[in-house]
Scaffold this motif. Sequence first.
Motif, PDB file in Angstrom:
ATOM      1  N   UNK A  77       0.819  -1.208   0.000  1.00 17.76           N
ATOM      2  CA  UNK A  77       0.000   0.000   0.000  1.00 17.76           C
ATOM      3  C   UNK A  77       0.850   1.253   0.000  1.00 17.76           C
ATOM      4  N   UNK A  78       0.179   2.359  -0.157  1.00 21.15           N
ATOM      5  CA  UNK A  78       0.869   3.644  -0.218  1.00 21.15           C
ATOM      6  C   UNK A  78       0.248   4.577   0.808  1.00 21.15           C
ATOM      7  N   UNK A  79       1.088   5.149   1.644  1.00 17.24           N
ATOM      8  CA  UNK A  79       0.614   6.104   2.632  1.00 17.24           C
ATOM      9  C   UNK A  79       0.422   7.450   1.916  1.00 17.24           C
ATOM     10  N   UNK A  80      -0.766   8.061   2.008  1.00 12.78           N
ATOM     11  CA  UNK A  80      -0.977   9.321   1.283  1.00 12.78           C
ATOM     12  C   UNK A  80      -0.173  10.452   1.928  1.00 12.78           C
ATOM     13  N   UNK A  81       0.064  11.533   1.180  1.00  7.73           N
ATOM     14  CA  UNK A  81       0.880  12.626   1.720  1.00  7.73           C
ATOM     15  C   UNK A  81       0.312  13.189   3.017  1.00  7.73           C
ATOM     16  N   UNK A  82      -1.028  13.175   3.139  1.00 13.14           N
ATOM     17  CA  UNK A  82      -1.649  13.725   4.339  1.00 13.14           C
ATOM     18  C   UNK A  82      -1.138  13.044   5.604  1.00 13.14           C
ATOM     19  N   UNK A  83      -0.745  11.763   5.481  1.00 11.90           N
ATOM     20  CA  UNK A  83      -0.369  11.005   6.673  1.00 11.90           C
ATOM     21  C   UNK A  83       1.142  10.881   6.827  1.00 11.90           C
ATOM     22  N   UNK A  84       1.929  11.513   5.953  1.00 15.22           N
ATOM     23  CA  UNK A  84       3.378  11.289   6.025  1.00 15.22           C
ATOM     24  C   UNK A  84       4.082  12.253   6.962  1.00 15.22           C
ATOM     25  N   UNK A  85       3.434  13.325   7.325  1.00 19.47           N
ATOM     26  CA  UNK A  85       3.978  14.289   8.274  1.00 19.47           C
ATOM     27  C   UNK A  85       5.337  14.796   7.845  1.00 19.47           C
ATOM     28  N   UNK A  86       5.428  15.309   6.648  1.00 19.23           N
ATOM     29  CA  UNK A  86       6.670  15.929   6.212  1.00 19.23           C
ATOM     30  C   UNK A  86       6.374  17.340   5.736  1.00 19.23           C
ATOM     31  N   UNK A  87       7.432  18.045   5.415  1.00 15.44           N
ATOM     32  CA  UNK A  87       7.272  19.411   4.931  1.00 15.44           C
ATOM     33  C   UNK A  87       7.738  19.468   3.489  1.00 15.44           C
ATOM     34  N   UNK A  88       7.149  20.388   2.705  1.00 18.66           N
ATOM     35  CA  UNK A  88       7.586  20.487   1.320  1.00 18.66           C
ATOM     36  C   UNK A  88       7.503  21.933   0.868  1.00 18.66           C
ATOM     37  N   UNK A  89       8.565  22.369   0.185  1.00 14.71           N
ATOM     38  CA  UNK A  89       8.575  23.701  -0.410  1.00 14.71           C
ATOM     39  C   UNK A  89       8.536  23.498  -1.920  1.00 14.71           C
ATOM     40  N   UNK A  90       7.499  24.064  -2.555  1.00 12.66           N
ATOM     41  CA  UNK A  90       7.314  23.840  -3.985  1.00 12.66           C
ATOM     42  C   UNK A  90       8.071  24.878  -4.794  1.00 12.66           C
ATOM     43  N   UNK A  91       8.324  24.500  -6.044  1.00 19.24           N
ATOM     44  CA  UNK A  91       9.032  25.418  -6.943  1.00 19.24           C
ATOM     45  C   UNK A  91       8.257  26.735  -7.075  1.00 19.24           C
ATOM     46  N   UNK A  92       6.919  26.623  -7.156  1.00 25.32           N
ATOM     47  CA  UNK A  92       6.086  27.831  -7.263  1.00 25.32           C
ATOM     48  C   UNK A  92       5.742  28.383  -5.886  1.00 25.32           C
TER      49      UNK A  92
ATOM     50  N   UNK B 474      -3.003  22.589  -4.079  1.00 23.23           N
ATOM     51  CA  UNK B 474      -3.698  21.443  -3.499  1.00 23.23           C
ATOM     52  C   UNK B 474      -2.695  20.492  -2.856  1.00 23.23           C
ATOM     53  N   UNK B 475      -1.574  20.281  -3.552  1.00 23.34           N
ATOM     54  CA  UNK B 475      -0.560  19.354  -3.035  1.00 23.34           C
ATOM     55  C   UNK B 475       0.034  19.869  -1.734  1.00 23.34           C
ATOM     56  N   UNK B 476       0.250  21.193  -1.669  1.00 21.16           N
ATOM     57  CA  UNK B 476       0.804  21.769  -0.447  1.00 21.16           C
ATOM     58  C   UNK B 476      -0.144  21.533   0.717  1.00 21.16           C
ATOM     59  N   UNK B 477      -1.456  21.606   0.450  1.00 20.70           N
ATOM     60  CA  UNK B 477      -2.432  21.364   1.514  1.00 20.70           C
ATOM     61  C   UNK B 477      -2.432  19.891   1.929  1.00 20.70           C
ATOM     62  N   UNK B 478      -2.200  18.990   0.962  1.00 20.00           N
ATOM     63  CA  UNK B 478      -2.105  17.564   1.321  1.00 20.00           C
ATOM     64  C   UNK B 478      -0.897  17.335   2.205  1.00 20.00           C
ATOM     65  N   UNK B 479       0.220  18.006   1.853  1.00 18.41           N
ATOM     66  CA  UNK B 479       1.456  17.809   2.610  1.00 18.41           C
ATOM     67  C   UNK B 479       1.270  18.187   4.075  1.00 18.41           C
ATOM     68  N   UNK B 480       0.511  19.287   4.339  1.00 22.24           N
ATOM     69  CA  UNK B 480       0.330  19.658   5.747  1.00 22.24           C
ATOM     70  C   UNK B 480      -0.777  18.844   6.401  1.00 22.24           C
ATOM     71  N   UNK B 481      -1.340  17.885   5.666  1.00 27.69           N
ATOM     72  CA  UNK B 481      -2.249  16.934   6.298  1.00 27.69           C
ATOM     73  C   UNK B 481      -3.720  17.220   6.120  1.00 27.69           C
ATOM     74  N   UNK B 482      -4.071  18.187   5.229  1.00 24.22           N
ATOM     75  CA  UNK B 482      -5.477  18.534   5.073  1.00 24.22           C
ATOM     76  C   UNK B 482      -6.209  17.475   4.260  1.00 24.22           C
ATOM     77  N   UNK B 483      -7.367  17.060   4.742  1.00 20.01           N
ATOM     78  CA  UNK B 483      -8.179  16.070   4.033  1.00 20.01           C
ATOM     79  C   UNK B 483      -8.935  16.711   2.886  1.00 20.01           C
ATOM     80  N   UNK B 484      -9.676  15.873   2.137  1.00 16.43           N
ATOM     81  CA  UNK B 484     -10.326  16.340   0.912  1.00 16.43           C
ATOM     82  C   UNK B 484     -11.320  17.472   1.182  1.00 16.43           C
ATOM     83  N   UNK B 485     -12.182  17.305   2.185  1.00 17.67           N
ATOM     84  CA  UNK B 485     -13.219  18.301   2.441  1.00 17.67           C
ATOM     85  C   UNK B 485     -12.573  19.650   2.757  1.00 17.67           C
ATOM     86  N   UNK B 486     -11.533  19.602   3.556  1.00 17.76           N
ATOM     87  CA  UNK B 486     -10.845  20.824   3.956  1.00 17.76           C
ATOM     88  C   UNK B 486     -10.161  21.490   2.763  1.00 17.76           C
TER      89      UNK B 486
END
Lengths: 381, 579
Positions: A77-92, B474-486
């Motif tokens: 399985x794959x843990x979604x980003x929401x559950x990985x508890x990491x930080x990310x800085x995007x290019x934009x 959207x991806x940045x919001x996923x990274x900080x743990x926000x679910x779909x509804x949020x």
Amino acid sequence: MREPALPQLAARHLSKAFNGVRAVDAVSFSIPDGAFLALLGPSGCGKTTLLRMIAGLEKPDGGELLFDDVAVAGPRGVLPPEARRLGMVFQSYALWPNMTVRGNIEFGLKVQKLAPDERRRRIEEVLEVVGLSGYAARRPHELSGGQRQRVALARSLALRPGLILLDEPLANLDAHLREAMLAEFRRLHSVSGATFIFVTHDQEEAMAVATHVAVMHRGRLEQVGTPEDLYRRPQSEVVARFIGRGRTLPVEVLASADGLCTLDLAGAVLKVAGHAPAGPGWLCFHASDLSPAPQRGPLAGQLAGQLAGEVVNQIFQNGVYASELAPLGIDVETISLALPERLAPGTRVEVQLSGGWVIPRRSSATPTLAGGTPATARSPA
Amino acid sequence: MAAETAGPRIRRAPATAPGPRKETLGGERLLLGLVLAYVLFTTFWPLAELFSAALRPGEDGRTLGLMRDVLASRATGRALWGSLVTSGLAVALSTVLGVGLAFAVSLIRLRSPAALVFLILTPLLIPSQTMALAWIELAGSGSPILGALGLAPAPGSANPLYSTGGIALVMGIEHMPLVFIATRAALRTVPADLIEAARVIGVPRHRIAASVVLPLVAPSILAGALLAFTAAIGNFGVPALLGIPGRVSVLTTLIYQRLNGFGPSAAGQVAVLALIMTVLAAAALALRSLALRRLAVPLPAGRPFEPSRSSPVGEIVLWLVVLVIAVMPLAALVMTALLPAIGVRFGLDTASLAQFAAVLANAAVRRAFANSLLLSAGCALVAVVVAVPFAYLAVRRPGWLVRALDVGVEAPWVVPGTVVALGMILAFLPPLPLIGVSLYGTLAILLIAYLARFLPLVLRPVTAAAQTADPALDEAARIVGAGLARRLACVFLPGVLPAAVAGAMLVVMTALNELTLSALLWSSGHETIGVMVFALQYEGNSTAAAAVAVLSTGLVFALCAAANAGARWLPERILPWRQ
């Protein structure tokens, strides 16, 4: 306290293809806790895809990804980003335009259900760390590029993740700001104690900030090592040529012992550091390893490690003549070195090699990994 | 890690060790399921019912028997011929007028181009029943304008517009803006270089227009004309008001008359007629996309042509044309609405607001206004609620199912409204499964029909806005743990809100005066404004019909003005005309 030797992040045979093109091809590596890893490679080499798989934004087609020895992506399985508890800085930077600076930082803290007091403390803390105290009420469009970058960093730091991913964070900044931000990244890395993974196509940037650099080429991981390893002891022809604009010459390794290879270079026999077995090899070196041999005097023409070439072209640059030589006796492209004087095209110059590194030719180029992860078997592409 | 570094130290969060688990796409799956259920219920099911009804075997059990019977009937032939002739003539008029006006506006330097273009576009903004009513008042024997000029037909003679030519004239003018918009947009892409190159080698101006510019914009003109054809085939308001008294039969009015005469049980039979209309509309649209893809020549990018020569005569002619097609009919309508009774000559001494007072005192008219306001506002609200997650799925998580739904929801907007209304009757006349209640005869069937037809008006701009947004938000919001509804509420919605509000306003303005769907789906107590105008005119109370039509058109303009006045409290870029 965690054991310092324990690798915090490990990938095993990680692969991802888009429309049949292998963007990331059986990549394996592991990095220790607290490392600053730069993923380096030309655009399209798969480094951003690898980063996005680490973030959980892309699902690998095969292989495994482990955080602290726990699989976050793999056959089970794959843990979604929401559950990985990491930080990310995007290019934009991906700052939410409808929220203020405070709102951008607070959003993640609210999602994690932190109490209002704790949220306020953390916001003040990270804004101070990135030097933006007093900007909390601004909106992203009211900030400069560098300030947006800092907000994006602050947003990641506020959640105190153990791993922070940076996707080409300097691509949209001008050269001056880049220097400043690189120093900032180094400082924040040591302040936070988190592991940083930094994607860039610029080796100067990678060498400047990273404790470890991973060179990627066509979806494959060529080598992971310290900046000095990559420069002095490349493990593949690709790395040897990419890092520091290195040059490679085809040679025949005659014998190899005690980390020294005896090789035949266009008739001259010389000893150069390296571990290549007897057989075809590459002599890897940089322009700084070459110097003109003394042309007159008693030792002229007698020193070992010499190579001869004819001047093709010269440009006066930084007080010396950057010269292109066509080596004699070897059918390769030109080599470059600095000469103190202008010489007519066609002039023969004797060159002395004062460094260099030998690797086997047509090597399997299996990357050796920091932290001692087992070697990778490469699937035929 | 050494702690001697300057600055506050950030503590590490304790490492979480979550075990491997399935990717949590559960939220998105649920959302997709809801959107699928919604589209199946409002769109696919009614249309499927329609097709299956049209393809039913006949009474004697022959395959496609019903279709054979209906196709063989004389009434069908007459209506099909009527539709083709009126639409064909209307398209010819639309094309001549639209192309002429577009060339004139683009090639002559005008003093007030914006006002002129707005007036040229008004026929599109006014509902077709109001348009037909306005022309009836303008051309009839009691015409307040022609009468004053001494040009009105003799009293007692039939209105000359109650004829095939009359239908074609009014529909031609109503759909002219479709050709005008297509042609003008194409003219704007013609680089000035091409025209200047022809002038340099000495080609006279009229030859440049005919041999250089016209061939380049011809595919767009054809595309606009085919769009006008689709609109004409599906038009109900104009043939209903002009064709029924004039005994000119077309497909939309034949369906209406059959259902009116035989009740909803005739729906299966007229489904065949609806299928014919769908085939005609689909063929025109297929030809249109072919024209745009195959005939269009790629043009080099360049500075567009700016008209430099003014032509006073041309400008006067242009204003006269606009006066006739846009201003005079509406003036006649307003003047009629100001008459105290039918047959009274219009004058300053006779004008009164008595009709307005009378219709506003009428309970049925007030109910119709309330129903239309409720339906259009409700439809706009639901459309936004559906379109936002729909657009999220379409842009962020595209898959074959989402793509199919995205194309499928266009169908009710593309096919004639009569077809949609018939599908609704066929699907919702029988009691709903499980709850056992029929929606026919309630306001709900109108709401569902409006929702099916007008969803694209919100979905298109919202999807377009979502496509221009940075996916990293959207991806940045996923990274900080926000679910779909949020993420939908806090990140996606703020980005598409201006587009959603603009689309919702378009829905309100279109739905408020809707007639085609309402005419087949209304029931006593559940009238709409469009139905009320139609019914009053049908009863012969044309001054009351004019008053209601003026009130409803005024209401639309008042809503625009109110939104305009409130613009500074709305987010930026929300109102389509304030950009």
